[in-house]
Design a protein around this motif. Structure first.
Motif, PDB file in Angstrom:
ATOM      1  N   ASP A  79       0.825  -1.199   0.000  1.00 34.25           N
ATOM      2  CA  ASP A  79       0.000   0.000   0.000  1.00 34.25           C
ATOM      3  C   ASP A  79       0.864   1.255   0.000  1.00 34.25           C
ATOM      4  N   GLY A  80       0.382   2.292  -0.658  1.00 31.24           N
ATOM      5  CA  GLY A  80       1.084   3.565  -0.688  1.00 31.24           C
ATOM      6  C   GLY A  80       0.382   4.510  -1.653  1.00 31.24           C
ATOM      7  N   PHE A  81       0.738   5.787  -1.600  1.00 32.27           N
ATOM      8  CA  PHE A  81       0.074   6.820  -2.401  1.00 32.27           C
ATOM      9  C   PHE A  81       1.092   7.613  -3.211  1.00 32.27           C
ATOM     10  N   TRP A  82       0.592   8.268  -4.256  1.00 29.68           N
ATOM     11  CA  TRP A  82       1.440   9.205  -4.964  1.00 29.68           C
ATOM     12  C   TRP A  82       0.828  10.585  -4.848  1.00 29.68           C
ATOM     13  N   ILE A  83       1.639  11.614  -5.002  1.00 33.31           N
ATOM     14  CA  ILE A  83       1.226  12.988  -4.734  1.00 33.31           C
ATOM     15  C   ILE A  83       1.429  13.830  -5.991  1.00 33.31           C
ATOM     16  N   VAL A  84       0.397  14.616  -6.317  1.00 39.47           N
ATOM     17  CA  VAL A  84       0.394  15.409  -7.544  1.00 39.47           C
ATOM     18  C   VAL A  84       0.117  16.868  -7.213  1.00 39.47           C
ATOM     19  N   ASN A  85       0.815  17.767  -7.873  1.00 44.58           N
ATOM     20  CA  ASN A  85       0.534  19.192  -7.769  1.00 44.58           C
ATOM     21  C   ASN A  85      -0.675  19.502  -8.640  1.00 44.58           C
ATOM     22  N   GLY A  86      -1.731  20.026  -8.025  1.00 44.18           N
ATOM     23  CA  GLY A  86      -2.969  20.259  -8.751  1.00 44.18           C
ATOM     24  C   GLY A  86      -2.879  21.353  -9.793  1.00 44.18           C
ATOM     25  N   VAL A  87      -1.905  22.257  -9.672  1.00 44.04           N
ATOM     26  CA  VAL A  87      -1.767  23.381 -10.610  1.00 44.04           C
ATOM     27  C   VAL A  87      -0.882  22.996 -11.788  1.00 44.04           C
ATOM     28  N   THR A  88       0.309  22.467 -11.479  1.00 44.63           N
ATOM     29  CA  THR A  88       1.272  22.143 -12.540  1.00 44.63           C
ATOM     30  C   THR A  88       1.104  20.721 -13.058  1.00 44.63           C
ATOM     31  N   HIS A  89       0.407  19.874 -12.300  1.00 52.27           N
ATOM     32  CA  HIS A  89       0.225  18.458 -12.603  1.00 52.27           C
ATOM     33  C   HIS A  89       1.523  17.680 -12.445  1.00 52.27           C
ATOM     34  N   ASP A  90       2.513  18.263 -11.813  1.00 51.21           N
ATOM     35  CA  ASP A  90       3.791  17.583 -11.601  1.00 51.21           C
ATOM     36  C   ASP A  90       3.638  16.449 -10.591  1.00 51.21           C
ATOM     37  N   PHE A  91       4.376  15.371 -10.822  1.00 45.43           N
ATOM     38  CA  PHE A  91       4.452  14.255  -9.886  1.00 45.43           C
ATOM     39  C   PHE A  91       5.461  14.626  -8.799  1.00 45.43           C
ATOM     40  N   LEU A  92       5.040  14.545  -7.539  1.00 42.39           N
ATOM     41  CA  LEU A  92       5.877  15.002  -6.438  1.00 42.39           C
ATOM     42  C   LEU A  92       6.531  13.885  -5.641  1.00 42.39           C
ATOM     43  N   GLY A  93       6.037  12.676  -5.775  1.00 41.21           N
ATOM     44  CA  GLY A  93       6.652  11.582  -5.028  1.00 41.21           C
ATOM     45  C   GLY A  93       5.651  10.519  -4.644  1.00 41.21           C
ATOM     46  N   VAL A  94       6.155   9.450  -4.043  1.00 38.13           N
ATOM     47  CA  VAL A  94       5.351   8.311  -3.608  1.00 38.13           C
ATOM     48  C   VAL A  94       5.620   8.060  -2.129  1.00 38.13           C
ATOM     49  N   THR A  95       4.569   7.773  -1.375  1.00 39.47           N
ATOM     50  CA  THR A  95       4.766   7.423   0.026  1.00 39.47           C
ATOM     51  C   THR A  95       5.066   5.941   0.151  1.00 39.47           C
TER      52      THR A  95
END
Length: 390
Positions: A79-95
């Motif tokens: 289990d884990g999540f990924w994080i996205v910037n809602g403005v730029t749509h950039d991928f920020l990382g995975v937990t």
């Protein structure tokens, strides 16, 4: 503790159930009550990691592994999540995404499945709404319910949520503070293609944010036909937040759906598609986001204490609510098991628990508030990107 003595737990949410299982394992008499009938919706998902090393050693051997509450349990995926910037749509990382058994592993649990696991071999008395308690000079606490019944015990634990009635009596009417965020939420079944996009580089879903709004979109179940059930929660704030929250509480599903589409119109296409596919029929009644910040590190003297959201309700922006509640249940349960075995007085056991847990949980509440106020989307991971497993 004499056979006639027992712990009374008000609230059969996650924290109350965990405490009940720990007491059962340790042979401490208890009773657990809940105002609902056991079928009411209590939210979709919880993410557990920080509490797991404390939890597992305290659990009875006759209940299922809590990891079975994860939609990924059958596949063995981490289990884990990924994080996205809602403005730029950039991928920020995975937990995390650490394998099960690793010290940094996570359980992304379907809350309903998790509660059913922790209800095993426990007799919950449903339909019992707490009214008040009275403390006798002999140390006995009598708890009264609105149906005219009562029960007696030696310890009372208020695990009855962010609007705790036990806390209101104990702290002279203290109430949790409403946040400035309004919530909109829905659930939707998606096909394999959209599911893959929502999972991205994770197995559980994503967190997405921009200034003044945050959201998560999480898988709840994988269905035999290849589709998957997702839930999503959008929390946003506007200047006239009290007016906005009043609107949300009375808005039609159609109006909530249109608001959700409007608020997410600039987000990644797969998120817009998910909201659109939800439709008015998939919208849920918004819930009020509350914060509980206890200023003193001890509760009033006596044999009444608090647990879970009754002590530390917080904004859901760092995945720490259930973690903190379960960690508190583990600390309180183990303190009672060890303290009573050593002959420590109940009052001393409870005060030691409170002096440790109130300041720790207060810090988590304030960190979650800061994550909501800040622009750093990494804050949504609660530090898990930096400290996650392999």
């Amino acid at each position: 503790m004499a056979p006639s003595e027992k712990v009374i737990i008000i609230g059969a949410g996650v924290s109350g159930l965990v405490l009940a299982q720990i007491l059962r394992q340790g042979g401490i008499p208890y009773e657990i009550y809940d105002r609902d009938d056991g079928t009411n919706w209590q939210g979709w998902a919880i993410s557990l990691d920080r509490c797991l090393q404390s939890l597992y050693p305290l659990l009875p051997s006759d209940i299922q592994d809590p990891a079975q509450a994860s939609p990924n349990y059958g596949s063995g995926k981490a289990d884990g999540f990924w994080i996205v910037n809602g403005v730029t749509h950039d991928f920020l990382g995975v937990t995390e995404n650490a394998p099960r058994g690793h010290p940094d592993s996570m359980i992304h649990a379907n809350r309903d499945h998790f509660r059913k696991i922790f209800m095993q071999n426990i007799q919950i008395q449903f339909g019992k709404t707490f009214e008040k308690y009275e403390e006798g000079k002999d140390g006995v606490i009598e708890v009264f319910f609105t149906d005219g019944t009562s029960t007696k015990g030696t310890i009372l634990v208020g695990a009855d949520g962010s609007s705790s009635k036990v806390r209101q009596q104990l702290l002279n009417g203290f109430k949790a503070s409403p946040s400035k965020y309004t919530s909109i939420l829905g659930s939707v079944t998606v096909n394999e293609e959209l599911c893959a996009k929502l999972l991205g580089q994770s197995n559980s879903g994503l967190l997405v944010a921009d200034r003044d709004q945050k959201a998560n979109c999480l898988v709840m179940d994988h269905n035999p036909d290849g589709t998957s059930l997702f839930c999503w929660v959008l929390a946003y704030k506007v200047a006239e937040y009290e007016k906005e929250q009043a609107w949300a509480r009375t808005a039609t599903p159609e109006a909530l759906f249109e608001k959700a589409k409007e608020r997410t119109a600039h987000w990644p296409e797969f998120m817009r598609d998910t909201v659109s596919k939800t439709g008015p029929e998939g919208m849920y009644r918004p819930f009020r986001l509350l914060e509980t910040v206890l200023e003193k590190d001890e509760l009033p003297k006596g044999r009444i204490t608090l647990l879970g959201d009754a002590m530390h309700s917080m904004l859901p922006f760092r995945g720490m609510g259930a973690n903190t509640g379960i960690s508190g249940a583990c600390l309180l349960g183990k303190s009672l098991l060890d303290g009573l075995k050593q002959g420590t007085s109940v009052d001393d056991i409870l005060r030691v628990y409170e002096r440790e847990w109130i300041p720790k949980s207060r810090e988590v509440v304030l960190e979650s508030r800061a994550a909501g106020a800040g622009d750093e989307n990494h804050d949504l991971s609660g530090g898990r990107i930096e400290n996650g497993g392999p």
